[in-house]
Motif scaffolding. Structure first.
Motif, PDB file in Angstrom:
ATOM      1  N   LEU A 143       0.829  -1.203   0.000  1.00 52.89           N
ATOM      2  CA  LEU A 143       0.000   0.000   0.000  1.00 52.89           C
ATOM      3  C   LEU A 143       0.867   1.257   0.000  1.00 52.89           C
ATOM      4  CD1 LEU A 143      -2.732   1.497   0.343  1.00 52.89           C
ATOM      5  CD2 LEU A 143      -2.427   1.189   2.817  1.00 52.89           C
ATOM      6  N   LEU A 144       1.897   1.287   0.837  1.00 49.78           N
ATOM      7  CA  LEU A 144       2.775   2.455   0.911  1.00 49.78           C
ATOM      8  C   LEU A 144       3.516   2.672  -0.403  1.00 49.78           C
ATOM      9  CD1 LEU A 144       4.197   1.969   4.511  1.00 49.78           C
ATOM     10  CD2 LEU A 144       2.453   3.608   3.764  1.00 49.78           C
ATOM     11  N   ALA A 172       1.911   6.749  -6.816  1.00 49.36           N
ATOM     12  CA  ALA A 172       0.808   7.620  -7.233  1.00 49.36           C
ATOM     13  C   ALA A 172       1.115   9.083  -6.926  1.00 49.36           C
ATOM     14  CB  ALA A 172      -0.485   7.191  -6.548  1.00 49.36           C
ATOM     15  N   ALA A 173       1.695   9.337  -5.764  1.00 49.57           N
ATOM     16  CA  ALA A 173       2.031  10.716  -5.391  1.00 49.57           C
ATOM     17  C   ALA A 173       3.073  11.291  -6.340  1.00 49.57           C
ATOM     18  CB  ALA A 173       2.530  10.769  -3.951  1.00 49.57           C
ATOM     19  N   ARG A 174       4.068  10.481  -6.701  1.00 50.49           N
ATOM     20  CA  ARG A 174       5.086  10.957  -7.645  1.00 50.49           C
ATOM     21  C   ARG A 174       4.489  11.242  -9.014  1.00 50.49           C
ATOM     22  NH1 ARG A 174       9.271   6.533  -7.289  1.00 50.49           N
ATOM     23  NH2 ARG A 174       7.900   5.686  -5.743  1.00 50.49           N
ATOM     24  N   GLY A 215       2.559  14.406  -8.911  1.00 54.96           N
ATOM     25  CA  GLY A 215       3.477  15.537  -8.871  1.00 54.96           C
ATOM     26  C   GLY A 215       4.033  15.867 -10.237  1.00 54.96           C
ATOM     27  N   ARG A 216       4.349  14.831 -11.014  1.00 53.93           N
ATOM     28  CA  ARG A 216       4.859  15.040 -12.371  1.00 53.93           C
ATOM     29  C   ARG A 216       3.787  15.631 -13.283  1.00 53.93           C
ATOM     30  NH1 ARG A 216       6.892   9.446 -13.540  1.00 53.93           N
ATOM     31  NH2 ARG A 216       7.993   9.149 -11.620  1.00 53.93           N
ATOM     32  N   SER A 217       2.565  15.138 -13.175  1.00 52.19           N
ATOM     33  CA  SER A 217       1.504  15.631 -14.057  1.00 52.19           C
ATOM     34  C   SER A 217       1.128  17.074 -13.704  1.00 52.19           C
ATOM     35  CB  SER A 217       0.278  14.726 -14.001  1.00 52.19           C
ATOM     36  OG  SER A 217      -0.309  14.779 -12.728  1.00 52.19           O
ATOM     37  N   ALA A 218       1.336  17.484 -12.476  1.00 48.14           N
ATOM     38  CA  ALA A 218       1.019  18.852 -12.084  1.00 48.14           C
ATOM     39  C   ALA A 218       2.024  19.841 -12.674  1.00 48.14           C
ATOM     40  CB  ALA A 218       0.995  18.977 -10.557  1.00 48.14           C
ATOM     41  N   HIS A 219       3.242  19.358 -12.979  1.00 46.98           N
ATOM     42  CA  HIS A 219       4.283  20.238 -13.512  1.00 46.98           C
ATOM     43  C   HIS A 219       4.308  20.275 -15.043  1.00 46.98           C
ATOM     44  CE1 HIS A 219       5.800  20.830  -9.539  1.00 46.98           C
ATOM     45  NE2 HIS A 219       6.022  19.539  -9.373  1.00 46.98           N
TER      46      HIS A 219
END
Length: 135
Positions: free
Chosen positions: A118-119, A125-127, A130-134
């Motif tokens: 899970l971690l 997913a968080a990474r 973060g990439r798609s936001a940039h």
């Protein structure tokens, strides 16, 4: 003064005093239940929880309630997840709320294989987010 907590988390007892360790059998929990195997208060308002069983969106609500009730008396939480047999994002959500209740910290100790998966998935997913936001 101390009390032992060995009941299913689905019928939580209030954490009003430091607790001593008490063991329960993994066979005593019904499928889908979270069990507090051991719970005790350490130095400096630290609450230690040792969990076992499945943690999903149905079974995590009482865990969130337990943590909300303990937030007034404890500033640090340690969770031993070595006996957790299944975990989904509900575990992350329950733990995520802990530091939001003030200046509180937590640590996840000895995560079981399902918790580690899970971690890892949450980290990936968080990474990606973060990439798609940039872009």
């Amino acid at each position: 003064m101390s009390t032992a907590i060995t009941s299913l988390i689905l019928a939580p007892k209030p954490l009003t005093a430091p607790t001593t360790t008490a063991e329960t059998s993994a066979d005593s929990a019904a499928p889908g239940d979270i069990t507090i195997v051991r719970s005790y208060a350490g130095r400096g308002a630290v609450l230690h929880l040792h969990l076992q069983g499945d943690i999903d969106h149905l079974s995590a609500a009482p865990l969130r309630d337990l943590l909300a009730g303990a937030a007034a008396d404890y500033s640090r939480l340690t969770v031993d997840a070595s006996r957790v047999t299944f975990a989904d994002s509900a575990l992350l959500r329950a733990l995520e709320l802990w530091p939001r209740r003030g200046r509180r910290t937590f640590s996840l100790e000895r995560p079981s294989r399902p918790v580690r998966r899970l971690l890892t998935a949450a980290s990936v997913a968080a990474r990606r987010m973060g990439r798609s936001a940039h872009c």
